[in-house]
Design an enzyme around this catalytic site. Structure first.
Site, PDB file in Angstrom:
ATOM      1  N   ALA A 101       0.853  -1.189   0.000  1.00 59.79           N
ATOM      2  CA  ALA A 101       0.000   0.000   0.000  1.00 59.79           C
ATOM      3  C   ALA A 101       0.888   1.238   0.000  1.00 59.79           C
ATOM      4  O   ALA A 101       2.070   1.174   0.363  1.00 59.79           O
ATOM      5  CB  ALA A 101      -0.897  -0.019   1.232  1.00 59.79           C
ATOM      6  N   GLY A 141       0.708  -5.204   0.876  1.00 65.48           N
ATOM      7  CA  GLY A 141      -0.458  -5.326   0.004  1.00 65.48           C
ATOM      8  C   GLY A 141      -0.134  -6.019  -1.316  1.00 65.48           C
ATOM      9  O   GLY A 141      -1.009  -6.638  -1.931  1.00 65.48           O
ATOM     10  N   GLU A 172      -0.349  -9.608  -0.580  1.00 67.86           N
ATOM     11  CA  GLU A 172      -1.779  -9.902  -0.383  1.00 67.86           C
ATOM     12  C   GLU A 172      -2.516  -9.923  -1.725  1.00 67.86           C
ATOM     13  O   GLU A 172      -3.401 -10.753  -1.949  1.00 67.86           O
ATOM     14  CB  GLU A 172      -2.392  -8.864   0.564  1.00 67.86           C
ATOM     15  CG  GLU A 172      -1.875  -9.040   1.985  1.00 67.86           C
ATOM     16  CD  GLU A 172      -2.224  -7.881   2.916  1.00 67.86           C
ATOM     17  OE1 GLU A 172      -2.073  -6.714   2.498  1.00 67.86           O
ATOM     18  OE2 GLU A 172      -2.645  -8.141   4.045  1.00 67.86           O
ATOM     19  N   GLU A 192       4.701  -5.097   7.057  1.00 67.24           N
ATOM     20  CA  GLU A 192       3.947  -4.021   7.714  1.00 67.24           C
ATOM     21  C   GLU A 192       4.415  -3.762   9.139  1.00 67.24           C
ATOM     22  O   GLU A 192       4.426  -2.630   9.615  1.00 67.24           O
ATOM     23  CB  GLU A 192       2.449  -4.361   7.741  1.00 67.24           C
ATOM     24  CG  GLU A 192       1.762  -4.285   6.385  1.00 67.24           C
ATOM     25  CD  GLU A 192       1.776  -5.603   5.636  1.00 67.24           C
ATOM     26  OE1 GLU A 192       2.634  -6.475   5.940  1.00 67.24           O
ATOM     27  OE2 GLU A 192       0.933  -5.768   4.742  1.00 67.24           O
TER      28      GLU A 192
HETATM   29  C1  HXC Z   1       4.974   4.365  -1.433  1.00 68.72           C
HETATM   30  C2  HXC Z   1       6.925   3.424  -2.136  1.00 68.72           C
HETATM   31  C3  HXC Z   1       6.564   2.169  -1.596  1.00 68.72           C
HETATM   32  C4  HXC Z   1       5.309   2.090  -0.928  1.00 68.72           C
HETATM   33  C5  HXC Z   1       8.505   1.984  -2.494  1.00 68.72           C
HETATM   34  N1  HXC Z   1       8.135   3.262  -2.681  1.00 68.72           N
HETATM   35  N2  HXC Z   1       7.576   1.302  -1.831  1.00 68.72           N
HETATM   36  N3  HXC Z   1       6.139   4.498  -2.067  1.00 68.72           N
HETATM   37  N4  HXC Z   1       4.545   3.202  -0.880  1.00 68.72           N
HETATM   38  N5  HXC Z   1       4.861   0.941  -0.423  1.00 68.72           N
HETATM   39  C6  HXC Z   1       8.873   4.310  -3.346  1.00 68.72           C
HETATM   40  C7  HXC Z   1      10.074   4.767  -2.523  1.00 68.72           C
HETATM   41  O1  HXC Z   1       9.687   5.705  -1.542  1.00 68.72           O
HETATM   42  C8  HXC Z   1      10.929   5.373  -3.588  1.00 68.72           C
HETATM   43  O2  HXC Z   1      10.427   6.669  -3.884  1.00 68.72           O
HETATM   44  C9  HXC Z   1      10.678   4.496  -4.801  1.00 68.72           C
HETATM   45  O3  HXC Z   1       9.431   3.837  -4.549  1.00 68.72           O
HETATM   46  C10 HXC Z   1      11.736   3.435  -4.991  1.00 68.72           C
HETATM   47  O4  HXC Z   1      11.886   2.726  -3.761  1.00 68.72           O
HETATM   48  P1  HXC Z   1      13.310   2.437  -3.052  1.00 68.72           P
HETATM   49  O5  HXC Z   1      13.034   2.140  -1.629  1.00 68.72           O
HETATM   50  O6  HXC Z   1      14.262   3.537  -3.370  1.00 68.72           O
HETATM   51  O7  HXC Z   1      13.758   1.136  -3.843  1.00 68.72           O
HETATM   52  P2  HXC Z   1      14.694  -0.043  -3.326  1.00 68.72           P
HETATM   53  O8  HXC Z   1      15.876   0.480  -2.550  1.00 68.72           O
HETATM   54  O9  HXC Z   1      14.949  -0.911  -4.519  1.00 68.72           O
HETATM   55  O10 HXC Z   1      13.812  -0.863  -2.271  1.00 68.72           O
HETATM   56  C11 HXC Z   1      12.653  -1.554  -2.727  1.00 68.72           C
HETATM   57  C12 HXC Z   1      11.775  -1.992  -1.514  1.00 68.72           C
HETATM   58  C13 HXC Z   1      11.507  -0.746  -0.612  1.00 68.72           C
HETATM   59  C14 HXC Z   1      12.506  -3.050  -0.706  1.00 68.72           C
HETATM   60  C15 HXC Z   1      10.483  -2.581  -2.101  1.00 68.72           C
HETATM   61  O11 HXC Z   1      11.033   0.332  -1.426  1.00 68.72           O
HETATM   62  C16 HXC Z   1      10.495  -1.000   0.446  1.00 68.72           C
HETATM   63  O12 HXC Z   1      10.805  -1.573   1.479  1.00 68.72           O
HETATM   64  N6  HXC Z   1       9.277  -0.497   0.226  1.00 68.72           N
HETATM   65  C17 HXC Z   1       8.213  -0.581   1.240  1.00 68.72           C
HETATM   66  C18 HXC Z   1       7.657  -1.984   1.356  1.00 68.72           C
HETATM   67  C19 HXC Z   1       6.578  -2.062   2.419  1.00 68.72           C
HETATM   68  O13 HXC Z   1       6.849  -1.735   3.605  1.00 68.72           O
HETATM   69  N7  HXC Z   1       5.405  -2.471   2.025  1.00 68.72           N
HETATM   70  C20 HXC Z   1       4.240  -2.536   2.960  1.00 68.72           C
HETATM   71  C21 HXC Z   1       3.441  -1.281   2.898  1.00 68.72           C
HETATM   72  S1  HXC Z   1       2.094  -1.328   4.021  1.00 68.72           S
HETATM   73  P3  HXC Z   1      11.396   7.949  -4.072  1.00 68.72           P
HETATM   74  O14 HXC Z   1      10.453   9.093  -4.255  1.00 68.72           O
HETATM   75  O15 HXC Z   1      12.252   8.017  -2.865  1.00 68.72           O
HETATM   76  O16 HXC Z   1      12.188   7.597  -5.316  1.00 68.72           O
HETATM   77  C22 HXC Z   1       0.951  -2.282   3.272  1.00 68.72           C
HETATM   78  C23 HXC Z   1      -0.371  -2.450   4.026  1.00 68.72           C
HETATM   79  C24 HXC Z   1      -1.404  -3.135   3.201  1.00 68.72           C
HETATM   80  O17 HXC Z   1       1.119  -2.795   2.234  1.00 68.72           O
HETATM   81  C25 HXC Z   1      -2.760  -2.954   3.802  1.00 68.72           C
HETATM   82  C26 HXC Z   1      -3.866  -3.484   2.923  1.00 68.72           C
HETATM   83  C27 HXC Z   1      -4.293  -2.615   1.852  1.00 68.72           C
END
Ligand code: HXC
Length: 261
Positions: free
Chosen positions: A69, A112, A115, A135
């Site tokens: 998400a 997400g 999921e 998360e």
């Molecule tokens: C918003 C995101 C994002 C996310 C990545 N980006 N994931 N933006 N929401 N979930 C953005 C980063 O901020 C960054 O933007 C760009 O995408 C590239 O990401 P990087 O982190 O620079 O890439 P990398 O180093 O290759 O790492 C990839 C990654 C990491 C391991 C996937 O981005 C990451 O850990 N992302 C978050 C994963 C996460 O926690 N997901 C769960 C979310 S909560 P900029 O502007 O800096 O370039 C969830 C709840 C679901 O899903 C609930 C039900 C609906």
């Protein structure tokens, strides 16, 4: 009216009777913003209403299926705002897709994103795919079915570890755990997903719909009721022309031609 989605590419006949829905929000790693989820739900509903489509493949890019998400969008929201926006209600619409749904996953399938792959009926992964529920590292927990579907797919101990540590698993581990149907090299996973979709598209769409419903029911009810549901759907297949065609073809030693009627 046909859709013109902003964050998706929808190809209704990517292969005969097989549609492709591709997430296309690369700068944000296909983060599942509300609008993207809405577009996915609308695209799937439209493809379900299109009689030429029998199976749908949902994919991202080689680098990322979906990174979860949208954290930027969520970071400042209050609980009441989250409730009012109620993005998770869109997941219910996706879950109701009655046509078989194959996820073709490469790269990150996190939060997400993991999921979303689990809402699909089958998953074909590339060797680089990573599945995880990170998360907890953000101070939240899964909300799109992760605690329920992951646990049913991989068992309590593995689900607990993934949900409580946030540590992702590899494509091969996901296959070993039963989360993924098959793993293919990066250059071939989409083709492999099409192959699986095509094998299903050759079957009776009526029987496929009823069978999908019955398999899903096994997660939602106890055995007695599930068997009852299965029995009714089994009898219902005999109301289709496809059942007559399938059995006639077998007896005449030829391939069936299913029409979805
Ligand atoms: C918003 C995101 C994002 C996310 C990545 N980006 N994931 N933006 N929401 N979930 C953005 C980063 O901020 C960054 O933007 C760009 O995408 C590239 O990401 P990087 O982190 O620079 O890439 P990398 O180093 O290759 O790492 C990839 C990654 C990491 C391991 C996937 O981005 C990451 O850990 N992302 C978050 C994963 C996460 O926690 N997901 C769960 C979310 S909560 P900029 O502007 O800096 O370039 C969830 C709840 C679901 O899903 C609930 C039900 C609906």
């Amino acid at each position: 009216m046909p859709l013109s989605p902003q964050f998706l590419t929808v190809t209704p006949e990517a292969r005969p009777h097989v549609a492709l829905v591709q997430l296309n929000r690369p700068k944000e790693l296909n983060a599942l913003h509300y609008n993207l989820m809405l577009e996915i739900a609308q695209a799937l509903e439209e493809l379900c209403a299109n009689p030429a489509v029998r199976v749908i493949v949902l994919t991202g890019s080689e680098r990322v299926f979906a990174a979860g998400a949208d954290i930027k969008f969520m970071s400042e929201r209050t609980a009441v705002e989250m409730l009012e926006i109620d993005q998770i209600s869109l997941w219910e619409r996706i879950r109701k897709t009655h046509k078989p749904l194959v996820a073709a996953v490469s790269g990150f399938a996190l939060g997400g994103g993991c999921e979303l792959s689990m809402v699909c009926d089958m998953v074909v992964a590339s060797e680089t795919a990573q599945f995880g529920q990170p998360e907890i590292r953000l101070g939240i927990m899964p909300g799109g079915g992760g605690t329920q579907r992951l646990t049913r797919a991989v068992g309590k101990a593995r689900a607990m570890e993934m949900v409580l540590t946030g540590q992702p698993i590899s494509a091969q581990e996901a296959a070993d755990y039963g989360l993924v149907n098959r793993v293919a090299p990066v250059g071939q996973y989409l083709e492999e997903a099409y192959r699986l979709a095509a094998a299903i598209a050759r079957m009776s769409p009526v029987a496929a719909r009823l069978a999908k419903e019955a398999v899903n029911r096994s997660f939602e009810t106890h055995l007695d009721e599930g068997l009852n549901f299965e029995r009714k759907n089994f009898y219902l297949t005999f109301a289709s022309e496809d059942q007559k065609e399938g059995m006639a073809a077998f007896l005449e030693k030829r391939l069936p031609e299913f029409k979805g009627r």
